[in-house]
Design a protein around this motif. Structure first.
Motif, PDB file in Angstrom:
ATOM      1  N   SER A  33       0.860  -1.169   0.000  1.00 54.25           N
ATOM      2  CA  SER A  33       0.000   0.000   0.000  1.00 54.25           C
ATOM      3  C   SER A  33       0.906   1.232   0.000  1.00 54.25           C
ATOM      4  O   SER A  33       2.076   1.150   0.397  1.00 54.25           O
ATOM      5  CB  SER A  33      -0.914   0.028   1.218  1.00 54.25           C
ATOM      6  OG  SER A  33      -0.164   0.015   2.409  1.00 54.25           O
ATOM      7  N   GLY A  35       1.210   5.614   0.590  1.00 48.17           N
ATOM      8  CA  GLY A  35       0.617   6.767   1.245  1.00 48.17           C
ATOM      9  C   GLY A  35       1.380   8.030   0.946  1.00 48.17           C
ATOM     10  O   GLY A  35       2.557   8.000   0.573  1.00 48.17           O
ATOM     11  N   PHE A  47      -0.768  13.015   7.885  1.00 44.90           N
ATOM     12  CA  PHE A  47      -1.272  12.098   6.871  1.00 44.90           C
ATOM     13  C   PHE A  47      -2.057  12.875   5.825  1.00 44.90           C
ATOM     14  O   PHE A  47      -2.804  13.802   6.162  1.00 44.90           O
ATOM     15  CB  PHE A  47      -2.167  11.059   7.521  1.00 44.90           C
ATOM     16  CG  PHE A  47      -2.992  10.263   6.550  1.00 44.90           C
ATOM     17  CD1 PHE A  47      -4.339  10.537   6.374  1.00 44.90           C
ATOM     18  CD2 PHE A  47      -2.400   9.271   5.790  1.00 44.90           C
ATOM     19  CE1 PHE A  47      -5.096   9.824   5.480  1.00 44.90           C
ATOM     20  CE2 PHE A  47      -3.160   8.544   4.887  1.00 44.90           C
ATOM     21  CZ  PHE A  47      -4.507   8.823   4.720  1.00 44.90           C
ATOM     22  N   SER A  50      -3.982   7.674   1.332  1.00 45.32           N
ATOM     23  CA  SER A  50      -3.438   6.329   1.233  1.00 45.32           C
ATOM     24  C   SER A  50      -4.264   5.514   0.247  1.00 45.32           C
ATOM     25  O   SER A  50      -5.467   5.755   0.080  1.00 45.32           O
ATOM     26  CB  SER A  50      -3.450   5.662   2.608  1.00 45.32           C
ATOM     27  OG  SER A  50      -2.982   4.325   2.543  1.00 45.32           O
ATOM     28  N   ASN A  52      -4.667   1.289  -1.250  1.00 39.93           N
ATOM     29  CA  ASN A  52      -4.254  -0.098  -1.001  1.00 39.93           C
ATOM     30  C   ASN A  52      -3.523  -0.664  -2.209  1.00 39.93           C
ATOM     31  O   ASN A  52      -3.383  -0.014  -3.251  1.00 39.93           O
ATOM     32  CB  ASN A  52      -5.462  -0.958  -0.604  1.00 39.93           C
ATOM     33  CG  ASN A  52      -6.438  -1.178  -1.757  1.00 39.93           C
ATOM     34  OD1 ASN A  52      -6.433  -0.429  -2.735  1.00 39.93           O
ATOM     35  ND2 ASN A  52      -7.272  -2.193  -1.634  1.00 39.93           N
ATOM     36  N   THR A  58      -9.252   3.775  -0.980  1.00 37.24           N
ATOM     37  CA  THR A  58      -8.469   4.962  -0.660  1.00 37.24           C
ATOM     38  C   THR A  58      -9.021   5.604   0.609  1.00 37.24           C
ATOM     39  O   THR A  58     -10.171   5.371   0.998  1.00 37.24           O
ATOM     40  CB  THR A  58      -8.507   6.010  -1.791  1.00 37.24           C
ATOM     41  OG1 THR A  58      -9.879   6.375  -2.031  1.00 37.24           O
ATOM     42  CG2 THR A  58      -7.902   5.464  -3.080  1.00 37.24           C
ATOM     43  N   CYS A  96       6.241  10.377   0.060  1.00 39.02           N
ATOM     44  CA  CYS A  96       5.607   9.145  -0.364  1.00 39.02           C
ATOM     45  C   CYS A  96       6.154   8.013   0.510  1.00 39.02           C
ATOM     46  O   CYS A  96       7.342   8.003   0.839  1.00 39.02           O
ATOM     47  CB  CYS A  96       5.934   8.892  -1.830  1.00 39.02           C
ATOM     48  SG  CYS A  96       5.352   7.324  -2.502  1.00 39.02           S
ATOM     49  N   VAL A 104      -4.722   0.172   3.285  1.00 38.55           N
ATOM     50  CA  VAL A 104      -4.632   1.602   3.537  1.00 38.55           C
ATOM     51  C   VAL A 104      -4.348   1.843   5.017  1.00 38.55           C
ATOM     52  O   VAL A 104      -4.774   1.082   5.887  1.00 38.55           O
ATOM     53  CB  VAL A 104      -5.930   2.343   3.130  1.00 38.55           C
ATOM     54  CG1 VAL A 104      -6.135   2.273   1.632  1.00 38.55           C
ATOM     55  CG2 VAL A 104      -7.130   1.795   3.877  1.00 38.55           C
ATOM     56  N   SER A 105      -3.643   2.907   5.295  1.00 44.75           N
ATOM     57  CA  SER A 105      -3.355   3.262   6.674  1.00 44.75           C
ATOM     58  C   SER A 105      -3.086   4.748   6.768  1.00 44.75           C
ATOM     59  O   SER A 105      -2.422   5.329   5.902  1.00 44.75           O
ATOM     60  CB  SER A 105      -2.148   2.491   7.202  1.00 44.75           C
ATOM     61  OG  SER A 105      -1.807   2.938   8.506  1.00 44.75           O
ATOM     62  N   ARG A 106      -3.581   5.356   7.853  1.00 41.24           N
ATOM     63  CA  ARG A 106      -3.316   6.764   8.144  1.00 41.24           C
ATOM     64  C   ARG A 106      -2.122   6.939   9.080  1.00 41.24           C
ATOM     65  O   ARG A 106      -1.729   8.064   9.377  1.00 41.24           O
ATOM     66  CB  ARG A 106      -4.550   7.385   8.798  1.00 41.24           C
ATOM     67  CG  ARG A 106      -5.771   7.441   7.902  1.00 41.24           C
ATOM     68  CD  ARG A 106      -7.011   7.829   8.686  1.00 41.24           C
ATOM     69  NE  ARG A 106      -8.139   8.094   7.795  1.00 41.24           N
ATOM     70  CZ  ARG A 106      -8.603   9.295   7.516  1.00 41.24           C
ATOM     71  NH1 ARG A 106      -8.060  10.354   8.081  1.00 41.24           N
ATOM     72  NH2 ARG A 106      -9.615   9.455   6.687  1.00 41.24           N
ATOM     73  N   TYR A 111       4.171   2.390   7.770  1.00 43.81           N
ATOM     74  CA  TYR A 111       4.940   2.403   6.524  1.00 43.81           C
ATOM     75  C   TYR A 111       6.397   2.037   6.748  1.00 43.81           C
ATOM     76  O   TYR A 111       7.030   2.513   7.688  1.00 43.81           O
ATOM     77  CB  TYR A 111       4.799   3.766   5.850  1.00 43.81           C
ATOM     78  CG  TYR A 111       3.378   4.019   5.404  1.00 43.81           C
ATOM     79  CD1 TYR A 111       2.429   4.514   6.288  1.00 43.81           C
ATOM     80  CD2 TYR A 111       2.976   3.718   4.107  1.00 43.81           C
ATOM     81  CE1 TYR A 111       1.108   4.701   5.892  1.00 43.81           C
ATOM     82  CE2 TYR A 111       1.672   3.916   3.698  1.00 43.81           C
ATOM     83  CZ  TYR A 111       0.746   4.396   4.598  1.00 43.81           C
ATOM     84  OH  TYR A 111      -0.555   4.586   4.201  1.00 43.81           O
TER      85      TYR A 111
END
Length: 124
Positions: A33, A35, A47, A50, A52, A58, A96, A104-106, A111
């Motif tokens: 994924s 972000g 953030f 993001s 996937n 998204t 990035c 997806v992750s906030r 990451y």
């Protein structure tokens, strides 16, 4: 390991648009994924958006929802951030990042790999 490399930053007037790109160097973004985050000097990293691994899910920060769009082209190993109706408060270094869990992750700690960032400056 995969290394994200950002491009596309610059100076734009308020109300204008920019498109950021992030390409994979080394390995591909396959299974990752992706972000976008941003940071203003003296403030915490924020953030932005993001996406996937497949590209069908998204999520966005409230501050950019409706103005920014994240997308990816897995054939090109590239993720994009289309930024429209830019505001001076969008001025920041944009980063990035890639996460190997594919979802997806906030959260920045999700990451694994980060780019060096690209400056976006929006003048009023």
């Amino acid at each position: 390991q995969v290394q994200p490399v950002e491009s596309g930053g610059g100076l734009v007037q308020a109300g204008g648009s920019l498109r950021l790109s992030c390409a994979a160097s080394g390995r591909t973004f396959s299974g990752y994924s992706l972000g976008w985050f941003r940071r203003v000097p003296g403030k915490e990293r924020e953030f932005v958006a993001s996406i996937n691994w497949i590209g069908d899910v998204t999520t966005y920060a409230d501050s950019v929802k409706g103005r920014f769009t994240i997308s990816r082209d897995n054939a090109k190993n590239t993720v994009y951030l289309q930024m429209n109706v830019l505001k001076p408060e969008d001025t920041a270094v944009y980063y990035c990042a890639a996460a190997n869990n594919g979802d997806v992750s906030r959260l920045g700690r999700t990451y694994n790999y980060w780019g060096q960032g690209t400056q976006v400056t929006v003048s009023s």
